[in-house]
Scaffold this active site. Sequence first.
Site, PDB file in Angstrom:
ATOM      1  CG  HIS A  93      -1.648   1.303   1.419  1.00 12.51           C
ATOM      2  ND1 HIS A  93      -2.489   1.896   0.496  1.00 12.51           N
ATOM      3  CD2 HIS A  93      -1.596   2.158   2.477  1.00 12.51           C
ATOM      4  CE1 HIS A  93      -2.939   3.052   0.979  1.00 12.51           C
ATOM      5  NE2 HIS A  93      -2.403   3.230   2.177  1.00 12.51           N
ATOM      6  CD  GLU A 121      -3.944   6.033  11.073  1.00 11.73           C
ATOM      7  OE1 GLU A 121      -5.112   5.607  11.072  1.00 11.73           O
ATOM      8  OE2 GLU A 121      -3.480   6.764  10.176  1.00 11.73           O
ATOM      9  CG  ASP A 122      -1.910   1.801  10.732  1.00 20.80           C
ATOM     10  OD1 ASP A 122      -2.750   2.227  11.540  1.00 20.80           O
ATOM     11  OD2 ASP A 122      -2.073   1.831   9.501  1.00 20.80           O
ATOM     12  CG  ASP A 306     -22.544  17.421 -21.686  1.00 23.78           C
ATOM     13  OD1 ASP A 306     -23.400  16.569 -21.397  1.00 23.78           O
ATOM     14  OD2 ASP A 306     -22.121  18.267 -20.882  1.00 23.78           O
TER      15      ASP A 306
END
Length: 776
Positions: A93, A121-122, A306
């Site tokens: 990721h 954070e992780d 369009d």
Amino acid sequence: MWPGADRFFGTPGRPAPVSAPDGPVNGPVALTAEKLPHPDAAASTSISCAGLIRRIKAYDPNADTDIVERAFEVAKAAHANQVRDNGDPYITHPLAVAGMLAGFRLDVASICTGLLHDTVEDTGLTLAQLSERFGPTVASLVDGVTKLTRLELQSDRTKQAENFRKLVLAMSRDIRVLVVKLCDRLHNMRTLHYVQAQHRRQRIAAETMDIYAPLAGRIGMDKVKTELQNLSFAELEPEHNASIRARLNYLRGQGADVIEEVRVELTRLCAEAGVPGAEVTGREKSPFSIWEKMQKRNVAFEQLSDIMAFRVMVPSREACYVALGAVHAAYPVIAGRFKDYISTPKANGYQSLHTGVTLRHPRNQKIEVQIRTPEMHDVAENGVAAHWAYKGLGEGADAVAPPRKLRWVQDLLEILENSQAPDEFLENTKLELYQDQVFCFTPKGQLIPLPRGATPVDFAYAVHSQIGDGCVGAKVNGRLMPLRHELQNGDQVEIMTARGGTPSPAWERFVVTGKARARIRRHVAAQARQTYLDAGRAALAKAFRQEGVDGSEKVLDAALKQLKQASRDDLYVAVGNNNLGAKEVVQAIYPELRQSSRGAPRMVPGLPQRAAPKPVPSPGGGGSMALVGLGAGVATHFAGCCHPLPGDRIVGIVSTGKGITVHTASCQTLESFAATPERFLDIDWDYDAIARGRNNETHVGRISVIATNEPSVLATLTNTASRHEGSVINLKIINRQSDFMEILVDVEVRDLRHLSSVIAGLRSAGGITQVERARA
């Protein structure tokens, strides 16, 4: 796919040197094993960043790729024991995010941030460790992208608002934070189908549609915005998405020859006009864009003009206008469809010429033509990210500050300052992000971009908050106009102010900018607080006087903790708005008074005794309604004029003897209460209770239907509503002619999204020509 379409999204950008990040990144301090995970911890995987390094070297041969390799190894070790929802190692990721940033040709600091953005954070890494190893710039960018983590006791909506608040503060200091965050969200959306829980997929998709796609549009990253919208749309409206894609596939097969014919014809016209080398490509609108236009215009797929468009790339700005003249000379122009975004660019820097023309062959088909230079195209596709390549915004500490055209970032900061609560900030921010723009001018010629539908009050607040507060009138193009007048492109607006002027609560009902609404609400809340404060002070003084006890400020201050109030003023306000009774406060301070007041009430001989008033019952009851901002036991009912639903912005109106009536904030009935703003109550839906399924009640939504006057149309209407889980409980034909009839229908639904699903189903049903939500 039609000929030439493969080149449309593949226009190569122009490489430009991008500097290395500032800060001590070339000579980092060595870290011990206790400070950062050792790279060998992730040696079990064969994933490497060699491809990423090659992409960086392709557009910046002098880039410091050693720091990128170190960032990759640290991230790989930190995420060694983590996997994605699809089972892949988690490092895939951040590596994908960094690859997207390299695709935008961003600087090395941004790419390192992409690799490290989830580590704080992780994993167990800290910002101090990242700063020591990679420098303060990378650490600051990672901090800006990192979500808040200590919000477990707050609602999901509040968490979302707080995280977004932090993101706004971070991107106001360095816009690269937003670019990294958008790439992070884009990769998460591309892999969303691996998430097992449907409610989680829906939440992520809704958040992406509401916040991140508009943010991408605001900084001009149109390619990212379009993909985010389409991925979210596919999750939120899978049936409509599949239907539109099927129709596009059919048109693609039917019109391939026509598209190639038009492409060749436009290329020939440009060459004959003296613009050789023009590159013409065909394209189609995205599924979400088609759906959005169908909803906005209330038209069927076949009525859109369009869906098919052509882009003409010419070498210079002057050549854009030459090519435009050639196109207008060859084809009939559709009135009102020409837009010159070159002389007047959009707020996000977008530049292009747009025009609509009608093909004489075949079938008088209408198409859109966009004309721009390669540089304009790069900015249109990549937005602010393109400026790192073209203008060197990555160079120097001051270069990463928001450019002047990103004035909306500063507007978001003002909204943040004026909003009373996180969810109010989120609501006002959505107002600021969503709408199309009009361009108006001050008397001195300054250009002020505003959302479509803006009023002179919005204009005044866009110029300066104090001008908005003191606004008492406005002249539009030299003529005195009402403050609720809707401004148009090119209007010159002169604001008249009065010294000491204050915003009117009535303005909130017609302003459209989040900045104006936040400022008005702040002023109204301050006025209401002062009113409650004065009323509470008077009520307490009277209560103490009646009991014959001391009610001095010293006594009140000593009881604040017991009464759970932060200050004496907060206590006055709580009494003034009836959250606390004056008698309760006196008895809390003097408990002996509570003892003496117990027992049967005194009976006065010769007078009938009045029974205690009973609460007024209400449908669903105030206690069962999923609402926040109400006191316990307050009788509450929904207004029959506007039929509010969960998802609507709502207000409460206090009525003597009736309790609280809940209206939508756009209900026209509220105008009758403009002279008594103290009766307005700030309430909202309890979205947590709704999400947990604790509130199972249904609500009544009212819709207006125009249908052909046929015997089967009522059966079609009720059956279609039933297929979309809506129950028709009332139906009234208010106008009936020989060929059509107009019907008001009350449908039991769960919330606003459910009502929208019912409306969408009815619009596609046979015999029904128009469906709208009925408004008061």
